[in-house]
Design a protein around this motif. Sequence first.
Motif, PDB file in Angstrom:
ATOM      1  N   TRP A 236     -10.742 -48.965 -15.983  1.00 29.35           N
ATOM      2  CA  TRP A 236      -9.890 -50.037 -16.127  1.00 29.35           C
ATOM      3  C   TRP A 236      -9.537 -50.033 -17.822  1.00 29.35           C
ATOM      4  CZ3 TRP A 236      -7.453 -53.692 -12.988  1.00 29.35           C
ATOM      5  CH2 TRP A 236      -8.184 -53.535 -11.755  1.00 29.35           C
ATOM      6  N   THR A 237      -8.112 -50.342 -17.904  1.00 28.61           N
ATOM      7  CA  THR A 237      -7.962 -50.632 -19.509  1.00 28.61           C
ATOM      8  C   THR A 237      -7.400 -52.136 -19.372  1.00 28.61           C
ATOM      9  OG1 THR A 237      -5.773 -49.527 -18.972  1.00 28.61           O
ATOM     10  CG2 THR A 237      -7.575 -48.019 -19.772  1.00 28.61           C
ATOM     11  N   GLN A 238      -7.377 -52.465 -20.861  1.00 26.91           N
ATOM     12  CA  GLN A 238      -6.318 -53.669 -21.052  1.00 26.91           C
ATOM     13  C   GLN A 238      -5.392 -53.089 -22.115  1.00 26.91           C
ATOM     14  OE1 GLN A 238      -8.232 -57.211 -22.795  1.00 26.91           O
ATOM     15  NE2 GLN A 238      -6.832 -58.540 -21.701  1.00 26.91           N
ATOM     16  N   VAL A 243     -11.803 -51.138 -20.591  1.00 27.19           N
ATOM     17  CA  VAL A 243     -12.699 -52.165 -20.486  1.00 27.19           C
ATOM     18  C   VAL A 243     -13.872 -51.829 -20.049  1.00 27.19           C
ATOM     19  CG1 VAL A 243     -12.658 -54.301 -19.266  1.00 27.19           C
ATOM     20  CG2 VAL A 243     -10.552 -53.427 -20.130  1.00 27.19           C
ATOM     21  N   VAL A 267     -13.519 -60.374 -15.704  1.00 29.97           N
ATOM     22  CA  VAL A 267     -12.756 -61.037 -16.843  1.00 29.97           C
ATOM     23  C   VAL A 267     -12.718 -62.454 -16.769  1.00 29.97           C
ATOM     24  CG1 VAL A 267     -11.326 -59.035 -16.758  1.00 29.97           C
ATOM     25  CG2 VAL A 267     -10.676 -60.978 -15.392  1.00 29.97           C
ATOM     26  N   ASP A 271      -8.050 -65.457 -17.819  1.00 28.36           N
ATOM     27  CA  ASP A 271      -7.380 -64.338 -18.551  1.00 28.36           C
ATOM     28  C   ASP A 271      -6.191 -63.787 -17.660  1.00 28.36           C
ATOM     29  OD1 ASP A 271      -6.617 -61.795 -19.491  1.00 28.36           O
ATOM     30  OD2 ASP A 271      -8.677 -61.193 -19.955  1.00 28.36           O
ATOM     31  N   GLY A 273      -4.324 -61.365 -18.058  1.00 29.96           N
ATOM     32  CA  GLY A 273      -3.906 -59.835 -17.810  1.00 29.96           C
ATOM     33  C   GLY A 273      -3.024 -59.498 -18.925  1.00 29.96           C
ATOM     34  N   TYR A 275      -4.271 -56.023 -16.710  1.00 37.02           N
ATOM     35  CA  TYR A 275      -5.017 -54.989 -16.809  1.00 37.02           C
ATOM     36  C   TYR A 275      -4.390 -53.725 -15.739  1.00 37.02           C
ATOM     37  CZ  TYR A 275      -8.683 -58.159 -18.529  1.00 37.02           C
ATOM     38  OH  TYR A 275      -9.230 -58.911 -19.419  1.00 37.02           O
ATOM     39  N   THR A 276      -4.847 -52.801 -16.000  1.00 40.49           N
ATOM     40  CA  THR A 276      -4.678 -51.416 -15.301  1.00 40.49           C
ATOM     41  C   THR A 276      -5.801 -50.643 -14.822  1.00 40.49           C
ATOM     42  OG1 THR A 276      -2.715 -51.568 -16.691  1.00 40.49           O
ATOM     43  CG2 THR A 276      -3.048 -49.513 -15.345  1.00 40.49           C
ATOM     44  N   CYS A 277      -5.399 -50.360 -13.633  1.00 46.52           N
ATOM     45  CA  CYS A 277      -6.463 -49.458 -13.149  1.00 46.52           C
ATOM     46  C   CYS A 277      -6.095 -47.947 -13.202  1.00 46.52           C
ATOM     47  CB  CYS A 277      -6.782 -49.775 -11.400  1.00 46.52           C
ATOM     48  SG  CYS A 277      -7.993 -48.636 -10.663  1.00 46.52           S
ATOM     49  N   ASN A 293      -1.666 -58.305 -13.180  1.00 46.50           N
ATOM     50  CA  ASN A 293      -1.672 -59.375 -13.739  1.00 46.50           C
ATOM     51  C   ASN A 293      -1.646 -60.813 -13.223  1.00 46.50           C
ATOM     52  OD1 ASN A 293       1.162 -60.398 -13.110  1.00 46.50           O
ATOM     53  ND2 ASN A 293       1.546 -58.233 -14.398  1.00 46.50           N
TER      54      ASN A 293
END
Length: 297
Positions: A236-238, A243, A267, A271, A273, A275-277, A293
């Motif tokens: 995952w990234t934000q 993350v 999270v 939040d 977002g 966020y991306t998988c 999101n």
Amino acid sequence: MCTMVPVLLSLLLLLGPANTQDGHYSLSFHYTGVSRPEASFPSFQATGYLNDLAFLHYDSESGVAEPLGPWTQVKGMVDWEKETQLQKAREDIFMATLKDIMGYYEDKDAGNHTLEGRFGCELRDNNYCGAFWTYIYDGQEYIKFITGIPGWFPRQTKAVFTKVKWETEGSVQAAKDYLEDECPRKLQNYLQYSKKILDHKDTPSVSITSQVGPGNSRTLKCLAYNFYPRPVSMYWTQAGSPVETDEWGDIVLSENGTYHSWVTVKVPSSDRGPYTCHVQHSSVAQPLTVPWNEGQE
């Protein structure tokens, strides 16, 4: 809510590498013997695998070795009458071994007992690169073969009796010859018929779920499924920054011969977002990226 992503719609993601499985292939067998099988359950069964795909099955009920999956359509790879005779002979030896081990433990009159045997070899770029052979009694490793010695290595105290018996019978050289010569030659022959099956690649489908839990937290779960071969990387990234992952799922083989796995991140529930998988697999040139999101809820 679950957001489904039809990843095959992305033309860029169809430009996956054309290579095979890095030239890495394996042939292995998994045997199971049961001292007191339940009604209609075979006392012995054997399954053969090419890489991680089952291609052969034999059991004591049918008494016949048969092809599985795509190999039911493959002609000429296996002489199934000879294979049936081979598996029957191995069944006799295997069940006699189970009986011997039960005798060493004085378990003959004490319930049901199980012996598993797992053995096989590997090729990389058409060259031998390793092998294994191990036995498991009632769920615990019992004895294993180490080609570098070569010899049988007891993993339980009573396995010393098996080691002495087998080595007296000359099984060390026979096991070494099988693992380092016969098995690789058989695998090379099978690959003449099976590379197209083993080298296929299935692109992952990806879905994301979101669940609000206790403690003012939200769990985002990214699921990748229907992919082959097994290796996969997920994270995952934000806003482009990695993350910290909460949990990784095991890479599990499904009944249809493909794999699935998942990764979660926790999270704050407030939040939004994004966020991306990211899912990286050999079937695609670039990682699959699936955003989440709060607006998707």
